[in-house]
Design a protein around this motif. Sequence first.
Motif, mmCIF file in Angstrom:
data_model
loop_
_atom_site.group_PDB
_atom_site.id
_atom_site.type_symbol
_atom_site.label_atom_id
_atom_site.label_comp_id
_atom_site.label_asym_id
_atom_site.label_seq_id
_atom_site.Cartn_x
_atom_site.Cartn_y
_atom_site.Cartn_z
ATOM 1 N N ASN A 84 33.098 41.236 24.361
ATOM 2 C CA ASN A 84 32.620 39.904 24.769
ATOM 3 C C ASN A 84 32.046 40.234 26.353
ATOM 4 O O ASN A 84 30.974 39.170 26.590
ATOM 5 C CB ASN A 84 33.670 38.927 24.815
ATOM 6 C CG ASN A 84 34.041 38.164 23.564
ATOM 7 O OD1 ASN A 84 32.989 37.447 22.868
ATOM 8 N ND2 ASN A 84 34.938 38.440 22.879
ATOM 9 N N ARG A 85 32.672 40.719 27.124
ATOM 10 C CA ARG A 85 32.101 41.077 28.430
ATOM 11 C C ARG A 85 30.791 41.517 28.540
ATOM 12 O O ARG A 85 29.861 40.850 29.461
ATOM 13 C CB ARG A 85 33.217 42.093 29.176
ATOM 14 C CG ARG A 85 32.740 42.423 30.541
ATOM 15 C CD ARG A 85 33.615 43.557 31.009
ATOM 16 N NE ARG A 85 35.122 43.003 30.722
ATOM 17 C CZ ARG A 85 36.011 44.115 30.406
ATOM 18 N NH1 ARG A 85 35.643 45.370 30.121
ATOM 19 N NH2 ARG A 85 37.367 43.704 30.022
ATOM 20 N N PRO B 26 30.748 39.564 33.565
ATOM 21 C CA PRO B 26 31.750 39.071 34.402
ATOM 22 C C PRO B 26 32.784 40.061 34.769
ATOM 23 O O PRO B 26 33.370 41.102 33.794
ATOM 24 C CB PRO B 26 32.450 38.008 33.337
ATOM 25 C CG PRO B 26 31.652 37.680 32.473
ATOM 26 C CD PRO B 26 30.777 38.918 32.224
ATOM 27 N N PHE B 56 40.466 27.924 29.487
ATOM 28 C CA PHE B 56 39.847 29.090 30.272
ATOM 29 C C PHE B 56 39.765 30.326 29.481
ATOM 30 O O PHE B 56 38.781 31.065 29.864
ATOM 31 C CB PHE B 56 41.132 29.345 31.397
ATOM 32 C CG PHE B 56 40.904 30.430 32.147
ATOM 33 C CD1 PHE B 56 41.471 31.716 31.769
ATOM 34 C CD2 PHE B 56 40.056 30.439 33.277
ATOM 35 C CE1 PHE B 56 41.282 32.727 32.415
ATOM 36 C CE2 PHE B 56 39.678 31.625 33.949
ATOM 37 C CZ PHE B 56 40.409 32.853 33.565
ATOM 38 N N THR B 59 36.362 30.091 27.699
ATOM 39 C CA THR B 59 35.325 29.854 28.323
ATOM 40 C C THR B 59 35.170 31.280 28.984
ATOM 41 O O THR B 59 33.959 31.746 29.455
ATOM 42 C CB THR B 59 35.338 28.940 29.614
ATOM 43 O OG1 THR B 59 36.421 29.015 30.028
ATOM 44 C CG2 THR B 59 34.757 27.535 28.929
ATOM 45 N N ASN B 60 35.994 32.339 28.870
ATOM 46 C CA ASN B 60 35.940 33.596 29.682
ATOM 47 C C ASN B 60 36.420 34.586 28.480
ATOM 48 O O ASN B 60 37.660 35.146 28.731
ATOM 49 C CB ASN B 60 36.791 33.682 30.841
ATOM 50 C CG ASN B 60 36.790 32.624 31.793
ATOM 51 O OD1 ASN B 60 35.433 32.713 32.517
ATOM 52 N ND2 ASN B 60 37.209 31.724 32.344
ATOM 53 N N THR B 63 37.689 38.285 29.772
ATOM 54 C CA THR B 63 38.766 38.448 30.455
ATOM 55 C C THR B 63 39.886 38.248 29.618
ATOM 56 O O THR B 63 40.137 37.417 28.837
ATOM 57 C CB THR B 63 38.874 37.240 31.646
ATOM 58 O OG1 THR B 63 37.700 37.233 32.211
ATOM 59 C CG2 THR B 63 39.977 37.865 32.569
ATOM 60 N N SER B 104 39.759 29.877 38.641
ATOM 61 C CA SER B 104 38.114 30.187 38.909
ATOM 62 C C SER B 104 37.637 30.885 39.953
ATOM 63 O O SER B 104 36.449 31.712 39.890
ATOM 64 C CB SER B 104 37.610 28.518 38.871
ATOM 65 O OG SER B 104 37.875 28.071 40.061
ATOM 66 N N CYS B 107 37.799 34.327 38.795
ATOM 67 C CA CYS B 107 36.577 34.816 37.920
ATOM 68 C C CYS B 107 35.279 35.007 38.414
ATOM 69 O O CYS B 107 34.724 35.776 37.764
ATOM 70 C CB CYS B 107 36.607 33.649 36.825
ATOM 71 S SG CYS B 107 37.546 33.387 35.669
ATOM 72 N N THR B 108 34.998 34.487 39.674
ATOM 73 C CA THR B 108 33.589 34.369 39.959
ATOM 74 C C THR B 108 33.559 35.641 41.015
ATOM 75 O O THR B 108 32.371 35.883 41.534
ATOM 76 C CB THR B 108 33.190 33.150 40.751
ATOM 77 O OG1 THR B 108 34.191 32.794 41.571
ATOM 78 C CG2 THR B 108 33.075 32.181 39.470
#
Lengths: 355, 183
Positions: A84-85, B26, B56, B59-60, B63, B104, B107-108
């Motif tokens: 997914n990354r 990411p 969370f 959406t990620n 991770t 968040s 994450c960024t």
Amino acid sequence: MAALWKTCHQCLRYGLSHKSFYPSVSAINVISKRNFKPRWVAPTLREIKRRKDVEDDRNGGPKIFHRSTFLEWNYDAEIFAFSNRLGEKFNEATLRTALTHKSYVERETARLSDIGVDSYLQIQNNEELAVAGGALISKFTNGYLRAVFTRVPEELIMAMHDFLTSTSNLEIVGKHIGLGDLMLCSDFPCESETYVKSLKAVVAALAESSGEERARIFVQDLVVTQLYGLDINELWNPADPVGNLTDILKREGKAEPEFRLIKHSGQNSVLAVYYVGVYSDKNFIAEGAGESLEIAKEMAAREALKQLFHTEDSMKALPFGRQLKNIQSKIVQLENQPNLPLSKWISEKVTSAVH
Amino acid sequence: MSNKHLFLPSGFIRTPLQNGLGRYIPQLQRITLKFCKNHGGSRGVRDFIETDLMEFAKTNPGTVVYLKPRRHRYPCMVAEYLNGEREYLSCHEFSRAEIQKWLSYMCTRSGIPVMRFRKYQHTDYPSIQGVWNPFTHQAPEINVAQFPHEILSKPVDNGPTATDQLIEIFKKTQIKDPVKPEH
């Protein structure tokens, strides 16, 4: 000893991090807040660190542990997150095979036979996938280079290709997409070759799962982008630029290159500089600077060649990612079509790149 | 004015593996949330896990989220990045919204340690017309000129000096035909 244990408990009670109980990592950054600790905390921690450092030096470096030895580890979740990354869909069995190395399979078979279970493990390793993936990476890189550097001779294309597919470059790419924790191999810390093999196998797995088109875009996005910011003229230079320039101009039917001194300064000093210009039939082509006349002449010839190949310092920026959408078909076409070698180079036979 | 007093390292903006040039990956590899099931300081974390955690995670998907319920321990989160860096943050007495905010934030980030940016802009082409060197704007005639040269030996003409201009002004203020006094 008892006193040390008690102070450790007190450290925990006061809400300190468990840094000393974590396996050693090279960097752990703490987002710090204002904390007022009792007077004895800092000296105690200092002493603990000193003793730990002595032990580490005696053992030849801090102990390192593989991420999978942690309690918080879920290989299935890690594999899911990996695909997914990258934004790609993998066939899970193929991906797991791509991450399994021969050394791991051998180690597991040896371990089982030591215990007494003499079973032939059905796990496949990534040898074949790695070979296929290596060929794919090479092909896709060449396609990109030839489509973007249309006027460049094949020698420079090969130099750029060798750099992009080198062990060091692919190892960096492999490390930064998270392969280090996912690979099943017997060597720890993992060697560069292991990373490179895994990356190649992953590319082959992607081609098998989602098609060659996706694999091409993957290689363009991850491997080829390492060309950004690089001075490609550092990778390769013609050995005899004056001779090459003379040959090219002769082949094109133009007059022989004439080298003229344009500017000079500081001739009798250490910081002498000579500017030599190349002219063909009294038309200025390029100029180069150097510490002596011979160096300046060679630099001028190199500059002239750079202008012919469109690889000057002021050349167009390389396209990456979405900017390649229009030239994907051209990339595919040129994957197996080498550029002109330097001995046959002539401007009529090359087209300028449009991207 | 200077930043020497700061212990914060400084550098130019960079990203690992030219992230974003080809595709955006990411950089947060996994995040571990450690909390106590009972203690009041972990209330925010527990509320976050019960309500916002699933969203969370959805959406990620790149991770991995690990949960570690540990009795008699203060809550914390440890973020691990693709370049091998780790970030530890104590979440003691945080509210649910604060946990969301810090998560968040993690994450960024790219995993490159926090540093002071020396410049907020970057260009690959710092000079368009070419960097100045002493030979720029020099007349090519100096190469074959014999010195002393009637034009090139003189200083570059930049127009009348201030003294010359004042003399001109003074001359203009003079009466042209002075009237002779009549005896």
